[in-house]
Design a protein around this motif. Structure first.
Motif, PDB file in Angstrom:
ATOM      1  N   TRP A 313      -1.163  11.523   3.514  1.00  0.00           N
ATOM      2  CA  TRP A 313       0.151  10.975   3.852  1.00  0.00           C
ATOM      3  C   TRP A 313       0.970  10.774   2.588  1.00  0.00           C
ATOM      4  CZ3 TRP A 313       2.703   6.503   2.404  1.00  0.00           C
ATOM      5  CH2 TRP A 313       3.816   6.116   3.174  1.00  0.00           C
ATOM      6  N   ARG A 314       2.266  10.998   2.685  1.00  0.00           N
ATOM      7  CA  ARG A 314       3.172  10.731   1.573  1.00  0.00           C
ATOM      8  C   ARG A 314       4.439  10.059   2.118  1.00  0.00           C
ATOM      9  NH1 ARG A 314      -0.804  11.943  -0.467  1.00  0.00           N
ATOM     10  NH2 ARG A 314      -1.249  13.296  -2.254  1.00  0.00           N
ATOM     11  N   PRO A 315       4.970   9.064   1.407  1.00  0.00           N
ATOM     12  CA  PRO A 315       6.252   8.485   1.836  1.00  0.00           C
ATOM     13  C   PRO A 315       7.356   9.501   1.627  1.00  0.00           C
ATOM     14  CG  PRO A 315       5.638   7.634  -0.322  1.00  0.00           C
ATOM     15  CD  PRO A 315       4.472   8.445   0.160  1.00  0.00           C
ATOM     16  N   GLN A 316       8.299   9.530   2.553  1.00  0.00           N
ATOM     17  CA  GLN A 316       9.429  10.450   2.438  1.00  0.00           C
ATOM     18  C   GLN A 316      10.625   9.792   1.747  1.00  0.00           C
ATOM     19  OE1 GLN A 316       9.105  13.796   3.408  1.00  0.00           O
ATOM     20  NE2 GLN A 316       7.007  13.049   3.500  1.00  0.00           N
ATOM     21  N   TRP A 317      10.535   8.499   1.496  1.00  0.00           N
ATOM     22  CA  TRP A 317      11.609   7.759   0.852  1.00  0.00           C
ATOM     23  C   TRP A 317      11.124   7.205  -0.482  1.00  0.00           C
ATOM     24  CZ3 TRP A 317      16.469   6.279   3.181  1.00  0.00           C
ATOM     25  CH2 TRP A 317      16.644   6.737   4.491  1.00  0.00           C
ATOM     26  N   THR A 318      12.022   7.152  -1.459  1.00  0.00           N
ATOM     27  CA  THR A 318      11.741   6.475  -2.720  1.00  0.00           C
ATOM     28  C   THR A 318      12.307   5.061  -2.666  1.00  0.00           C
ATOM     29  OG1 THR A 318      13.824   7.127  -3.775  1.00  0.00           O
ATOM     30  CG2 THR A 318      11.966   8.688  -3.932  1.00  0.00           C
ATOM     31  N   ASN A 319      11.853   4.213  -3.582  1.00  0.00           N
ATOM     32  CA  ASN A 319      12.395   2.857  -3.645  1.00  0.00           C
ATOM     33  C   ASN A 319      13.905   2.873  -3.848  1.00  0.00           C
ATOM     34  OD1 ASN A 319      10.185   0.843  -3.460  1.00  0.00           O
ATOM     35  ND2 ASN A 319       9.356   1.967  -5.204  1.00  0.00           N
ATOM     36  N   GLU A 320      14.371   3.779  -4.706  1.00  0.00           N
ATOM     37  CA  GLU A 320      15.811   3.856  -4.967  1.00  0.00           C
ATOM     38  C   GLU A 320      16.583   4.247  -3.715  1.00  0.00           C
ATOM     39  OE1 GLU A 320      13.663   4.529  -8.858  1.00  0.00           O
ATOM     40  OE2 GLU A 320      13.425   5.208  -6.776  1.00  0.00           O
ATOM     41  N   GLU A 321      16.049   5.169  -2.939  1.00  0.00           N
ATOM     42  CA  GLU A 321      16.720   5.599  -1.714  1.00  0.00           C
ATOM     43  C   GLU A 321      16.727   4.501  -0.657  1.00  0.00           C
ATOM     44  OE1 GLU A 321      15.683  10.404  -1.966  1.00  0.00           O
ATOM     45  OE2 GLU A 321      14.397   9.046  -0.826  1.00  0.00           O
ATOM     46  N   VAL A 322      15.617   3.777  -0.544  1.00  0.00           N
ATOM     47  CA  VAL A 322      15.569   2.704   0.451  1.00  0.00           C
ATOM     48  C   VAL A 322      16.528   1.585   0.063  1.00  0.00           C
ATOM     49  CG1 VAL A 322      14.134   1.057   1.689  1.00  0.00           C
ATOM     50  CG2 VAL A 322      13.180   3.261   1.026  1.00  0.00           C
ATOM     51  N   LEU A 323      16.598   1.264  -1.225  1.00  0.00           N
ATOM     52  CA  LEU A 323      17.548   0.237  -1.667  1.00  0.00           C
ATOM     53  C   LEU A 323      18.977   0.666  -1.346  1.00  0.00           C
ATOM     54  CD1 LEU A 323      18.311  -2.367  -3.136  1.00  0.00           C
ATOM     55  CD2 LEU A 323      18.209  -1.083  -5.296  1.00  0.00           C
ATOM     56  N   ALA A 324      19.293   1.928  -1.583  1.00  0.00           N
ATOM     57  CA  ALA A 324      20.633   2.425  -1.266  1.00  0.00           C
ATOM     58  C   ALA A 324      20.918   2.306   0.230  1.00  0.00           C
ATOM     59  CB  ALA A 324      20.772   3.880  -1.715  1.00  0.00           C
ATOM     60  N   ALA A 325      19.933   2.640   1.064  1.00  0.00           N
ATOM     61  CA  ALA A 325      20.108   2.528   2.513  1.00  0.00           C
ATOM     62  C   ALA A 325      20.285   1.070   2.926  1.00  0.00           C
ATOM     63  CB  ALA A 325      18.903   3.145   3.223  1.00  0.00           C
ATOM     64  N   LEU A 326      19.537   0.185   2.296  1.00  0.00           N
ATOM     65  CA  LEU A 326      19.646  -1.239   2.611  1.00  0.00           C
ATOM     66  C   LEU A 326      21.021  -1.776   2.251  1.00  0.00           C
ATOM     67  CD1 LEU A 326      18.604  -4.032   3.396  1.00  0.00           C
ATOM     68  CD2 LEU A 326      17.494  -4.175   1.155  1.00  0.00           C
ATOM     69  N   LEU A 327      21.514  -1.420   1.081  1.00  0.00           N
ATOM     70  CA  LEU A 327      22.834  -1.895   0.651  1.00  0.00           C
ATOM     71  C   LEU A 327      23.923  -1.392   1.588  1.00  0.00           C
ATOM     72  CD1 LEU A 327      22.440  -1.406  -3.205  1.00  0.00           C
ATOM     73  CD2 LEU A 327      22.450  -3.582  -1.961  1.00  0.00           C
ATOM     74  N   GLU A 328      23.770  -0.171   2.064  1.00  0.00           N
ATOM     75  CA  GLU A 328      24.736   0.385   3.025  1.00  0.00           C
ATOM     76  C   GLU A 328      24.656  -0.372   4.352  1.00  0.00           C
ATOM     77  OE1 GLU A 328      25.376   4.698   5.196  1.00  0.00           O
ATOM     78  OE2 GLU A 328      24.734   4.661   3.088  1.00  0.00           O
ATOM     79  N   GLU A 329      23.446  -0.719   4.763  1.00  0.00           N
ATOM     80  CA  GLU A 329      23.241  -1.401   6.039  1.00  0.00           C
ATOM     81  C   GLU A 329      23.821  -2.812   6.035  1.00  0.00           C
ATOM     82  OE1 GLU A 329      19.278  -2.860   8.336  1.00  0.00           O
ATOM     83  OE2 GLU A 329      19.356  -0.727   7.856  1.00  0.00           O
TER      84      GLU A 329
END
Length: 375
Positions: A313-329
């Motif tokens: 298994w591998r994550p498809q998201w990086t920490n930087e990408e998830v933070l960007a998505a969170l800030l947008e949300e």
């Protein structure tokens, strides 16, 4: 700052592993509790589309949108759930209440009793595997924690943060279940800071006008996007992994990186002031978050995800990408000390003013109590 193109993201996620896909209808029958909303809804739909799953049984208190699933409408604390699990191979239990605004006693009664009932019913129905989902918060946020923590590290959290006491009890139930019910395998997934349609004390941290940093602390951040959690849950449901596993992005971000990426400046306070104010504000009902939530923004609790990696298994998201998505949300939301403000309140108070007002309220309450004691 924006997350990657949704179509690219979808393609990347649906390429997540299905080595050895077999003909449709040859896989396990998988039941999902809490299937109508949130992670449960996402997993139910994903499993219903999988060629590796024979059938999906969906259980919740209302019907969800996954029309391909076989639905049963009931409370997971109802012992009648055992009959609904006849013929099921794997149960993924996601019917949990970790809401900030939930009554703590009712929340615990639902979470713990629900898990007990599902484990007992699964064993009675002949289910051979139950997958539970808690949180990496169960490891505890402590200044001396290794970075990262190994997945078999001792669970040193206390019950002082929102829902963590419930999660620790669920972990204890998970460890006792195979002894009480021989032949029942229990797999536990522990996601890092979960992002994607979630509302927690940790996601609200990024709704604040300033990022509260406690002087002398060393915050580290590791995220888990719900899409990655769903793919890890699918792995567990298909019996590609077992045991106790952490789920999250590879690596972590230091507080300085968080501030640089988010563009949100810090507000640094002494530990006694921050923790004391948080405790008082929660006690008088001004904020939903107990002071224990603050520890998870102070001390490291990032984890290794090596067991899932070893399984492919591998994550498809990086920490930087998830933070960007969170800030947008969370854009447009205004939270101070864990309390979400309406737009009118936030505009009237102002960013710094709202913080000062809340901290000042705690000081006034303390003075008033002292005055009453002197009378």
């Amino acid at each position: 700052m924006s997350s990657p193109d949704p179509q690219v993201r979808a393609a990347r996620n649906h390429s997540t592993p299905a080595a050895g896909r077999g003909p449709s209808g040859r896989g396990p029958v998988v039941a999902v509790t809490g299937a109508a909303t949130g992670v449960g809804d996402l997993l139910t739909r994903r499993l219903a589309e999988s060629d590796e799953v024979k059938q999906v049984v969906a259980l919740d208190e209302r019907r969800g949108e996954a029309t391909e699933a076989q639905w049963h409408i009931l409370d997971v604390r109802d012992p009648a759930i055992a009959e609904k699990l006849r013929g099921v191979d794997v149960v993924v239990h996601l019917a949990l209440d970790l809401g900030l605004e939930s009554d703590p006693a009712a929340r615990t009664a639902y979470n713990v009793r629900g898990t007990q009932t599902v484990l007992t019913a699964a064993a009675a129905a002949g289910v051979h595997r139950v997958v539970l989902c808690t949180s990496a918060m169960v490891y505890g946020a402590l200044p001396e924690n290794d970075i990262p923590l190994s997945e078999d590290a001792e669970l040193r959290a206390t019950a002082e943060a929102t829902g963590v006491g419930d999660l620790l009890e669920i972990e204890r139930l998970a460890r006792r279940a195979p002894r009480a019910h021989p032949g029942l395998n229990v797999t536990v997934l522990r996601p890092a800071v979960l992002v994607g349609g979630t509302d927690t004390a940790l996601t609200r941290y990024f709704e604040s006008p300033r990022l509260l940093v406690v002087a002398g602390s060393r915050p580290t951040w590791q995220f888990c996007h719900v899409e990655d959690l769903v793919s890890a849950l699918e792995y567990a449901a298909l019996e590609k992994v077992e045991g106790e596993l952490a789920v999250g992005c590879d690596g972590w971000l230091e507080q300085e990186e968080i501030e640089e990426l988010s563009g949100i400046r810090r507000m640094e306070l002494p530990s006694a002031v921050a923790l004391g104010a948080a405790a008082r504000l929660h006690r008088i009902g001004l904020t939903p978050s107990p002071a224990g939530d603050l520890a998870y923004t102070m001390h490291p609790w990032v984890v290794s995800v090596s067991r899932l990696h070893d399984a492919g298994w591998r994550p498809q998201w990086t920490n930087e990408e998830v933070l960007a998505a969170l800030l947008e949300e969370v854009e447009g939301r205004h939270t101070v000390a864990g309390r979400r403000l309406g737009r009118k309140d936030a505009t009237a108070a102002g960013a710094a003013g709202a913080t000062v007002a809340l901290l000042g309220t705690a000081a006034l309450v303390r003075r008033a109590r002292k005055a009453r004691r002197r009378i």
